[in-house]
Design a protein around this motif. Sequence first.
Motif: not given
Length: 395
Positions: A143-161
Motif C-alpha cells: 500500500n505504501g509503494f509509490d512509483l514516483n518515490k524511492s523504493t522503500p525497504k522490504l519488510p524484515e523476514m522473521t522466519s526461514e519459510k
Amino acid sequence: MRNIILSIIGVVLIVGSYFIAKRLIDNKKKPKPVPEKVVKTVFTDTVQNGTIQIVIPANGSLVAKRRVELYAEVQGVFRTSGKLFKPGQEYNQGENLIRIDAAEYYASVQSSKSNLYNSIAAIMPDLRLDFPDVFPKWQTYLNGFDLNKSTPKLPEMTSEKENYFITGRGIVSNYYNVKNLEQRLAKYNIRAPFNGILTEALATEGSLIRSGQKLGEFIDPSSYEMEVALSKTYASLLNVGETVKLNNLENTEEFSGVISRVNGSIDATTQTITAFIEVNDKSLKEGMYLEANLNAKSESDAIEIDRNLVLEGNQIYVVRDSILDVIDVKPVYFSDSKVVLKNVPNGTIILEKPVPGAYAGMLVKAFVDEKVEQPISEEKEDIKKDAVTKSKKAK
C-alpha cells in the motif's frame, strides 16, 4: 795677456761647474713625504646577549582545503539548470551543479519498479493462505509503494519459510536490481556537496557528456591550505595548532594561519618535511602566493647580526682599543640575511656593517653622531639680549 785671460776663464768655469753640481746633488737629497696614516671610520655596536626567537621563512601557494573534481559517471546531454555552469558561479549546498538528460533511463527505472510491484502483488493471495501472520506487513508495504518515490525497504523476514518463499519468487533480486538502477539514476544530477564556487568548467550546456569525462572543479572559498617544505632539522619543532604569520609578496597585507597537519615522513630526495598551514580569510584566492614565518624555537644567550659580518672559520671582527681583531663564534641559525650567534661576551664591541678591505690589526675609529646644538633657554636668551643692549649704550 792672452794666457792670463784664458786661465781666468777656465777657473771661472770650474768654480761655476762645482756650484751647479752641488746644487743638483742637494736637490736629490730632499726627504720623501711620509704618507699620513688613514684611520677608517666604522659603525660599531655593543653586544648585549638575550633571547632570540628563531623564525623560519617559508613560502607556497594557496590551495582550497575542500575541493571536488567533477566527473561524469553516466552518458547523456547536458541540460540547462537554474544557474549557468561557468567559472566563478556560486552554488549553495544541495543545488544542482550539472543536470544530464535522463528521460530514457528514468523510464527503464520505472519499468523495473513496476515489475517489482507486480511481483509482490502476485504473491499476496499465497501469503494470505500460507502465511497469514506475515500477510499484514506485506500488505502495508504494498500500500505504501509509490512509483514516483524511492523504493522503500522490504519488510524484515522473521522466519526461514517466509524467507525461502519470498526469495524463491525473485522478490529480493528484483528489489536490489531496482535499487541499483535508482542509484545510477541519481548520478544524472550532480549536486553541490557544500557552499562553494565553480573554478573550472570543461563542459557547456547542450553538449554530449560521456562517462568518465571531467566536467570541472568546485571549491570552498572560505578555507585554504598552504603546503610548505622545511628542513628535517625543524621536524621536532613544528607543532599542530601553532599560529603562523603570513604576508603577500608586496608586504602590504598580513594574514594569520594555523599549522593544521605535519607530514609524518621526510622526503628522501630533498630531506625536507612537509607542513600544511590553514588560512581562513575572505580576501584570499586559490593560487595566491604567500610567505610564512614559522616560530621554530627561542635561543637564549645569543645575538643576531648581518650574515655578511661572519668570516670564514666562524669568526667576526671586534674593536679593541681602536684596532680590529677577530674572535671565534658559534653560529646557531642562518637565514637569508641574518645569523644567530652564541659565545659572544657581553660588552664586546663588534662591527655593525661590513668594512671593505678589513683585516686584523687595522686601525679604526668608531662613528659618533655629531651632537645637535642644544636650544638656548629663555633665561639665557634674555641675558644675551641685555648684554647686547648694554654694549650698544656704551658705544
